[in-house]
Scaffold this active site. Structure first.
Site, mmCIF file in Angstrom:
data_model
loop_
_atom_site.group_PDB
_atom_site.id
_atom_site.type_symbol
_atom_site.label_atom_id
_atom_site.label_comp_id
_atom_site.label_asym_id
_atom_site.label_seq_id
_atom_site.Cartn_x
_atom_site.Cartn_y
_atom_site.Cartn_z
ATOM 1 N N ASP A 1 0.862 -1.191 0.000
ATOM 2 C CA ASP A 1 0.000 0.000 0.000
ATOM 3 C C ASP A 1 0.893 1.235 0.000
ATOM 4 O O ASP A 1 2.074 1.158 0.343
ATOM 5 C CB ASP A 1 -0.908 0.005 1.238
ATOM 6 N N TYR B 1 -0.706 8.593 -2.281
ATOM 7 C CA TYR B 1 -0.612 8.432 -3.729
ATOM 8 C C TYR B 1 -1.780 9.124 -4.452
ATOM 9 O O TYR B 1 -1.704 9.376 -5.643
ATOM 10 C CB TYR B 1 -0.672 6.942 -4.089
ATOM 11 N N GLY B 2 -2.876 9.352 -3.704
ATOM 12 C CA GLY B 2 -4.151 9.749 -4.288
ATOM 13 C C GLY B 2 -4.140 10.823 -5.361
ATOM 14 O O GLY B 2 -4.897 10.748 -6.324
ATOM 15 N N HIS C 1 -8.541 4.151 3.427
ATOM 16 C CA HIS C 1 -8.650 4.933 4.673
ATOM 17 C C HIS C 1 -10.086 5.068 5.173
ATOM 18 O O HIS C 1 -10.304 5.359 6.344
ATOM 19 C CB HIS C 1 -8.104 6.350 4.460
ATOM 20 N N CYS D 1 -4.276 -1.124 -2.244
ATOM 21 C CA CYS D 1 -4.419 0.328 -2.406
ATOM 22 C C CYS D 1 -5.253 0.539 -3.665
ATOM 23 O O CYS D 1 -4.898 0.021 -4.732
ATOM 24 C CB CYS D 1 -3.035 0.955 -2.573
ATOM 25 N N ASN D 2 -6.341 1.266 -3.540
ATOM 26 C CA ASN D 2 -7.191 1.482 -4.722
ATOM 27 C C ASN D 2 -6.492 2.320 -5.775
ATOM 28 O O ASN D 2 -6.586 2.036 -6.966
ATOM 29 C CB ASN D 2 -8.485 2.176 -4.308
ATOM 30 N N THR D 3 -5.778 3.343 -5.326
ATOM 31 C CA THR D 3 -5.147 4.245 -6.288
ATOM 32 C C THR D 3 -4.092 3.497 -7.109
ATOM 33 O O THR D 3 -4.043 3.621 -8.337
ATOM 34 C CB THR D 3 -4.522 5.448 -5.552
ATOM 35 N N CYS E 1 -11.622 3.513 -0.904
ATOM 36 C CA CYS E 1 -10.296 3.980 -0.486
ATOM 37 C C CYS E 1 -9.994 3.308 0.842
ATOM 38 O O CYS E 1 -10.873 3.210 1.709
ATOM 39 C CB CYS E 1 -10.294 5.490 -0.326
HETATM 40 N N1 DGL Z 1 -4.437 3.625 -0.220
HETATM 41 C C1 DGL Z 1 -5.038 4.698 -0.988
HETATM 42 C C2 DGL Z 1 -6.293 4.205 -1.701
HETATM 43 O O1 DGL Z 1 -6.891 3.220 -1.326
HETATM 44 C C3 DGL Z 1 -5.356 5.891 -0.139
HETATM 45 C C4 DGL Z 1 -4.129 6.604 0.373
HETATM 46 C C5 DGL Z 1 -3.369 7.332 -0.696
HETATM 47 O O2 DGL Z 1 -3.938 8.195 -1.394
HETATM 48 O O3 DGL Z 1 -2.176 7.042 -0.809
HETATM 49 O O4 DGL Z 1 -6.709 4.820 -2.657
#
Ligand code: DGL
Length: 279
Positions: free
Chosen positions: A11, A43-44, A195, A74-76, A193
């Site tokens: 992540d 990362y978003g 978070h 991590c979705n991004t 996401c």
């Molecule tokens: N882990 C990221 C996501 O699920 C959120 C945190 C980030 O933006 O790095 O999109």
């Protein structure tokens, strides 16, 4: 370093712990290595190229630690880097290893939660702009309407411990209302996401409509991984089953430990590493 064969969990930082927590509940027997690229998180809002570069560096590092399979928690990164790594880099550099994301396992089942086939998605700017959810959900639920709201301030607010302040709540309300204003048919909200599970109750309190379901990805990803390992015995057989879990971060370890408290209720030890590109 852990030299046994493990499942790698990657992540941008600590958010992936909300996914990993569920994976550990469902599949506790395996060895795992969790890597958070905290030094370069969030990362978003980064570009496609930047996220691909960072994710590829993390992938190579996890493979060098003998991970047979990596879950990009991590979705991004799943939205912006996974496809290129799977289709272009892996066949060339690591033809026998596997890397999976968290968008597809979510997309595969999300339509089952919605009676009206109207789902709202809350996610980072990067995930929304990538249109990865639109693409994946349409494959499994072609008649589903996906309404989307980017929430660029939520990750920084959560990480700065400001999300439950008046200012933080203002932004959660704003994003949730913007989403729900798009259609009165929305009966399911997907927290897209890593978070956002932390603010699930806050979102429920804002909506005040128990009929609207709020979906965490963690359980969906964990069930999907379980099925994957049952199906792919050639991978499953390679992974050591000693219940050993190691955590690594690219940032100061004290920062990881401080941030992780809100995401993962267990005591953990973490080591700092540097990521460099070998490709
Ligand atoms: N882990 C990221 C996501 O699920 C959120 C945190 C980030 O933006 O790095 O999109």
């Amino acid at each position: 370093m852990l030299s046994t064969h493990s499942i790698g969990i990657f992540d941008s930082g600590v958010g992936g712990l909300t996914i990993f927590d569920h994976i550990l509940q469902v599949l506790p027997e395996y060895n795992y290595i969790y890597l958070g690229d905290n030094a370069r998180a969030p990362y978003g809002n980064h570009s496609f190229e930047t996220i691909l570069e960072y994710s590829w560096q993390a992938t190579q590092w996890l493979f060098e630690q003998n991970c047979q399979l990596i879950i990009v928690a991590c979705n991004t990164a799943s939205a912006k880097a996974l496809r290129t790594i799977q289709q272009k880099y892996l066949p060339h550099f690591y033809p026998n290893r596997k890397i999976l994301g968290i968008i597809r396992p979510t997309a595969e089942v999300i339509g089952q939660y919605s009676i009206t086939q109207s789902v709202g998605l809350l996610a980072t700017q990067g995930t929304i702009v990538s249109k990865s959810y639109d693409l994946e959900v349409s494959k499994f639920f072609p008649n589903l309407n996906l309404y989307k709201q980017a929430c660029p301030l939520l990750v920084p607010l959560i990480e700065n411990n400001d999300i439950f302040s008046a200012g933080g709540i203002y932004f959660v309300e704003k994003y949730v209302k913007n989403l729900l204003n798009q259609s009165s048919k929305i009966d399911t909200i997907l927290l897209g996401c890593t978070h956002y599970p932390i603010i699930k109750t806050l979102i429920e309190n804002i909506i005040k409509k128990p009929k609207i379901k709020i979906i965490n990805q963690g359980p969906l990803v964990a069930e999907s991984l379980k099925k994957y390992l049952l199906k792919h015995t050639e991978i499953e057989n390679l992974i050591n089953k000693q219940r050993r879990v190691k955590f690594y971060t690219t940032e100061d370890t004290s920062k990881f430990l401080e941030l992780s408290k809100a995401f993962f209720k267990k005591n953990i030890e973490v080591e700092k590493i540097n990521l460099v590109s070998n490709a």
